[in-house]
Enzyme design. Structure first.
Site, PDB file in Angstrom:
ATOM      1  N   ASP A  48       0.804  -1.244   0.000  1.00 63.28           N
ATOM      2  CA  ASP A  48       0.000   0.000   0.000  1.00 63.28           C
ATOM      3  C   ASP A  48       0.826   1.278   0.000  1.00 63.28           C
ATOM      4  OD1 ASP A  48      -2.244  -1.555   0.124  1.00 63.28           O
ATOM      5  OD2 ASP A  48      -2.470  -1.366   2.305  1.00 63.28           O
ATOM      6  N   HIS A 251      30.412   4.156  -4.491  1.00 63.26           N
ATOM      7  CA  HIS A 251      28.963   4.303  -4.358  1.00 63.26           C
ATOM      8  C   HIS A 251      28.496   4.076  -2.922  1.00 63.26           C
ATOM      9  CE1 HIS A 251      28.452   3.411  -8.942  1.00 63.26           C
ATOM     10  NE2 HIS A 251      28.860   4.639  -8.685  1.00 63.26           N
ATOM     11  N   ASP A 268      29.241  13.574  -1.733  1.00 63.56           N
ATOM     12  CA  ASP A 268      28.761  13.683  -3.118  1.00 63.56           C
ATOM     13  C   ASP A 268      27.239  13.722  -3.014  1.00 63.56           C
ATOM     14  OD1 ASP A 268      27.998  13.420  -5.756  1.00 63.56           O
ATOM     15  OD2 ASP A 268      29.415  11.812  -6.212  1.00 63.56           O
ATOM     16  N   ASP A 279      24.919  18.309  -8.934  1.00 61.52           N
ATOM     17  CA  ASP A 279      25.757  17.145  -8.578  1.00 61.52           C
ATOM     18  C   ASP A 279      27.125  17.642  -8.121  1.00 61.52           C
ATOM     19  OD1 ASP A 279      27.032  14.702  -8.414  1.00 61.52           O
ATOM     20  OD2 ASP A 279      26.984  14.294 -10.569  1.00 61.52           O
ATOM     21  N   HIS A 358      37.347   5.979 -12.479  1.00 61.47           N
ATOM     22  CA  HIS A 358      36.166   6.433 -13.227  1.00 61.47           C
ATOM     23  C   HIS A 358      36.556   7.559 -14.176  1.00 61.47           C
ATOM     24  CE1 HIS A 358      35.745  10.035 -10.603  1.00 61.47           C
ATOM     25  NE2 HIS A 358      35.968   9.228  -9.583  1.00 61.47           N
ATOM     26  N   HIS A 362      30.226  13.604 -16.887  1.00 67.55           N
ATOM     27  CA  HIS A 362      29.000  13.109 -17.537  1.00 67.55           C
ATOM     28  C   HIS A 362      28.111  14.311 -17.785  1.00 67.55           C
ATOM     29  CE1 HIS A 362      26.908  13.494 -13.642  1.00 67.55           C
ATOM     30  NE2 HIS A 362      27.950  12.894 -13.079  1.00 67.55           N
ATOM     31  N   HIS A 369      22.871  11.591 -14.612  1.00 67.61           N
ATOM     32  CA  HIS A 369      23.676  11.145 -15.758  1.00 67.61           C
ATOM     33  C   HIS A 369      22.784  11.386 -16.967  1.00 67.61           C
ATOM     34  CE1 HIS A 369      26.325   8.287 -13.105  1.00 67.61           C
ATOM     35  NE2 HIS A 369      26.436   9.554 -12.798  1.00 67.61           N
ATOM     36  N   GLU A 392      34.741  15.950 -12.347  1.00 71.71           N
ATOM     37  CA  GLU A 392      34.836  15.287 -11.051  1.00 71.71           C
ATOM     38  C   GLU A 392      36.002  14.304 -10.932  1.00 71.71           C
ATOM     39  OE1 GLU A 392      31.661  12.357 -10.382  1.00 71.71           O
ATOM     40  OE2 GLU A 392      30.659  13.169 -12.144  1.00 71.71           O
ATOM     41  N   TYR A 396      41.623   7.628  -5.017  1.00 74.05           N
ATOM     42  CA  TYR A 396      41.110   6.760  -3.949  1.00 74.05           C
ATOM     43  C   TYR A 396      42.183   5.729  -3.616  1.00 74.05           C
ATOM     44  CZ  TYR A 396      37.184   8.856  -6.350  1.00 74.05           C
ATOM     45  OH  TYR A 396      36.358   9.763  -6.980  1.00 74.05           O
ATOM     46  N   ARG A 413      37.463  13.352  -3.942  1.00 72.60           N
ATOM     47  CA  ARG A 413      36.857  13.717  -5.224  1.00 72.60           C
ATOM     48  C   ARG A 413      36.375  15.155  -5.097  1.00 72.60           C
ATOM     49  NH1 ARG A 413      33.829   9.756  -5.785  1.00 72.60           N
ATOM     50  NH2 ARG A 413      31.739  10.409  -5.147  1.00 72.60           N
ATOM     51  N   GLU A 415      33.944  17.831  -7.335  1.00 74.40           N
ATOM     52  CA  GLU A 415      33.029  17.809  -8.497  1.00 74.40           C
ATOM     53  C   GLU A 415      32.271  19.119  -8.615  1.00 74.40           C
ATOM     54  OE1 GLU A 415      29.927  14.815  -8.227  1.00 74.40           O
ATOM     55  OE2 GLU A 415      29.545  14.965 -10.376  1.00 74.40           O
TER      56      GLU A 415
HETATM   57  N1  GLY Z   1      26.761  11.433  -7.955  1.00 72.34           N
HETATM   58  C1  GLY Z   1      26.794  10.747  -9.144  1.00 72.34           C
HETATM   59  C2  GLY Z   1      27.962  11.110  -9.941  1.00 72.34           C
HETATM   60  O1  GLY Z   1      28.764  11.908  -9.494  1.00 72.34           O
HETATM   61  O2  GLY Z   1      28.118  10.696 -11.038  1.00 72.34           O
HETATM   62 MN    MN Z   2      28.712  13.308 -11.114  1.00 71.71          MN
HETATM   63 MN    MN Z   3      28.424  13.318  -7.899  1.00 67.66          MN
END
Ligand code: GLY
Ligand code: MN
Ligand code: MN
Length: 450
Positions: A48, A251, A268, A279, A358, A362, A369, A392, A396, A413, A415
């Site tokens: 529900d 993540h 983040d 972001d 990474h 993006h 994204h 970004e 690490y 990081r 960003e």
């Molecule tokens: N927070 C998602 C990214 O930085 O791609």
């Molecule tokens: Mn990002």
């Molecule tokens: Mn991010």
């Protein structure tokens, strides 16, 4: 329970109808046809109890309409007819689930030619599909909706002897919309600037609030408080509030650990405002002052981000910021003794990916994204005015025998959200400090004043 409040009124119709006109031009150039764009279905979380409702980004881009149970249809021929199907007025359901515009009010609000109850969609569909050159619809996004489309097509085919043709082609309307969404119009940029401004306030608030001994979730709560009190409807993605070793988990979002003096905190986090994401990542010392290996790695990532942002120029390749960031990072990793070899050999072997796994950017927009191809004809596409991307870079470093101990569990990081302009770029999120001295000053000032 669904949110019973009335949805935010749409105050600017013109941009959405201008987007429909541009889409119709593109569909027209490809021979015309019928366009069908449904919004997202509601999803049950548990008994529900639905997940918070989020409209489909493509549907929202074309209509600005936020209610579930809606479909946009456009018949593109010599002229274009736009039709909205939406939830019918129903006072009993509105008592439980909240206000609905109903077809009559929605027709005016969205500025379409006609609007009907969604209950009429399946019955009207064969007539809408009949004698159209092509069906422009994104297959395989939602199986239940696909089944309704297939049923409509089968009904048209079954009537072939009465002289009605079914569309010969099914083409992905997202392909056209992705390209449109990549170039933000003035209405979108206005919202993205406001989304970014709320988010910069939230990250500043988090920096000010952080103290050793607090839990990560307490800082997440500071972010959420700032998002909501400025009208952001949702997070754009689950907030990452990662202290110490957690910063090396890309993540991580349990946000449950107690933060210690001497560690870094990587945040983040981004809000969504009227559908548009921001972001931001910042990394800062929980105790308020950078030192040792953490400071060295931080300065390195910041230098790589500076180089990447400088590469955000119209006509530069999408890959230019990433290439610039990687070059600086790799030289720094060599200088710090994290890697051995030469710049060229490390770039060639890719051994830096142990610490930077990474990519640097993006697209950003309705989706964090966001839509849009990164390559065209197998080549990285050029950056153009109106595109918005993140920058970004990170580093690490997990604890390991072959890594100097000063760098163990350091995860950094940084960003920002960058708009490409006619003569360079604009950093939409520059209001959160990223220089060492500026971060330390903000944190010191917060401690002085409680
Ligand atoms: N927070 C998602 C990214 O930085 O791609
Ligand atoms: Mn990002
Ligand atoms: Mn991010």
């Amino acid at each position: 329970m669904n949110n019973p409040t009335r949805p935010t009124a749409i105050t600017l119709l013109a941009p959405h109808s201008a987007r429909r006109t541009r889409l119709a031009e593109r569909v027209g150039c490809c021979g015309g046809g019928v366009v069908i764009v449904p919004t997202a279905p509601e999803r049950m979380r548990n008994r529900d109890n639905d997940h918070p409702y989020r409209f489909d980004s493509y549907f929202h881009y074309l209509t600005g309409f936020t209610e579930p149970g809606a479909v946009l249809v456009m018949l593109v021929g010599e002229s274009t007819r736009s039709i909205l199907f939406c939830l019918p007025k129903n006072l009993e359901r509105e008592t439980w689930d909240g206000f609905r515009h109903g077809p009559e009010a929605a027709c005016t609000l969205v500025g379409v030619d006609e609007a009907y109850s969604i209950d009429e969609f399946d019955q009207r569909l064969p007539e809408l599909l009949g004698n159209q050159n092509a069906l422009w619809y994104a297959l395989a996004e939602d199986k239940e909706f696909d089944d309704r489309i297939f049923a409509g097509l089968n009904t048209v085919r079954a009537n072939a002897r009465s002289g009605v043709r079914a569309p010969a082609d099914i083409r992905n309307v997202h392909t056209l919309l992705d390209e449109m969404r990549l170039f933000k119009d003035a209405h979108e940029l206005d919202i993205m600037r406001r989304s970014a401004a709320i988010n910069t306030g939230a990250h500043r608030r988090a920096m000010r609030a952080t103290r050793p001994g607090m839990f990560e979730y307490e800082i997440e709560a500071e972010l959420l408080h700032e998002f909501r009190r400025h009208g952001s409807q949702s997070v754009a993605y689950n907030s990452i509030v990662a202290s110490g070793p957690n910063a090396c988990v890309l993540h991580y979002n349990a946000n449950s650990r107690q933060m210690q003096e001497g560690e870094l905190l990587l945040i983040d986090a981004g809000c969504e405002l009227d559908g548009y994401a921001s972001d931001i990542t910042r990394t800062f010392p929980i105790g308020g002052r950078f030192s040792g290996g953490a400071k060295a790695v931080y300065e390195l990532v910041l230098a790589s981000q500076d180089a990447a942002i400088a590469a955000c120029q119209p006509n530069a390749s999408f890959s230019a910021p990433h290439d610039a960031a990687v070059k600086v990072l790799v030289q720094g990793m060599l200088d710090l003794g994290l890697l051995q070899g030469s710049l060229d050999s490390v770039l060639e072997s890719g051994s830096f990916r142990r610490f930077y796994m990474h990519r640097t950017s993006h697209w950003l927009g309705l989706d964090v994204h966001d839509a849009g191809e990164y390559k065209v004809n197998n080549l990285w596409r050029p950056l153009r005015p109106g595109m918005v991307l993140t920058i970004e870079p990170g580093c690490y470093i997990r604890a390991a025998d072959d890594v100097p101990e000063a760098f163990w569990n350091v995860g950094v990081r940084i960003e920002d959200n960058i708009l490409i302009t006619n003569d360079g770029h604009e950093n939409l999120t520059a209001a959160v400090p990223s220089k060492v001295a500026e971060i330390e000053a903000l944190m010191a000032e917060a401690r002085e004043h409680g």
